[in-house]
Design an enzyme around this catalytic site. Structure first.
Site: not given
Ligand code: AMP
Length: 237
Positions: A20, A95, A132, A165, A176
């Site tokens: 996203k 969220r 990532r 990250r 998460r």
């Protein structure tokens, strides 16, 4: 925040790692309005040396949501800044149900929120997130297998180093995802009957997903409301 937001808000919903952020960045470029990633905002804030910054860094590291007393202040400051006055692409907010109610109260007409629900199975997300990489300066994201930078470890755009990250480790990712699924159970019934709700299947290349999103945004009901943007969207497509 005293002002009411009366500009277009594009709200990207969906699990962490669904892509996203990439879609939101592309849309922001196309429309010429800022991409406001609350995760990026909080990561920047967490780099500070204050006690509050350290508290936020700890929450991010563990994959917990940042409490509203801290988070909303940071968000409002950004929404009130001069570059956010013609429209914003929101990524990572709201969220949960409480934040969605908060957003409704901030905007002039909640029925005009453009809600983009990006969908991807958890197992694909875990594979994507562990590979990532993110630019340490401009936050542009890459993937070591699916979207590598031209030069290993260096951002194509601003030439700064890429990093991993701290919350992209497997156990944090699973945490998460669990946090996301719990909150999304309440968000879905709150939002899915809204006029500008749309699903985007993220199990395709970023380009294919973006084309699918643009087709949905060309829906006449939305196009009418987005007319000023559509002129510039067509030029850049
Ligand atoms: P993201 O980059 O969107 O995956 O967000 C990374 C982390 O930032 C999350 O795991 C949360 O700790 C925090 N965060 C981002 N957005 C919010 C939000 N709307 N409310 C509270 N915490 C958030």
């Amino acid at each position: 925040m005293n002002t009411t937001l009366n500009y277009p808000l594009f709200v990207f919903l969906g699990p962490p790692g669904s892509g996203k952020g990439t879609l939101a960045q592309k849309l922001s470029k196309t429309l010429g309005i800022p991409h406001l990633s609350t995760g990026d905002l909080l990561r920047k804030f967490a780099e500070g040396s204050s006690e509050l910054a350290q508290q936020v860094a700890d929450l991010l590291q563990k994959g917990h949501l940042v409490p509203k007393e801290i988070f909303l202040d940071i968000l409002h400051q950004k929404l009130e800044s001069s570059d956010c006055q013609n429209g914003v692409v929101l990524d990572g907010f709201p969220r949960n149900f409480e934040q969605a109610k908060h957003l409704d109260a901030l905007v002039e007409d909640p029925s005009k929120l453009v809600l983009i629900n990006v969908q991807l199975p958890d197992e694909v997300i875990v594979q994507r997130l562990t590979g990532r990489r993110q630019c340490t300066a401009c936050s542009k994201t890459y993937h070591i297998d699916f979207a590598p930078p031209h030069q290993d470890g260096i951002c194509d755009d601003c030439k700064n180093p890429l990093g991993i990250r701290s919350d992209d480790q497997k156990e944090v990712i699973l945490k998460r995802l669990a946090v996301f699924h719990t909150a999304f159970k309440d968000l879905l019934p709150f939002y899915h009957a809204r006029p500008f709700w749309m699903n985007v299947d993220a199990n395709h290349s970023p380009e294919e997903c973006y084309q699918a999103l643009m087709q949905k945004l060309e829906n006449p009901a939305i196009a009418q409301y987005l007319e000023p943007y559509f002129t510039c969207m067509k030029e850049t497509l």
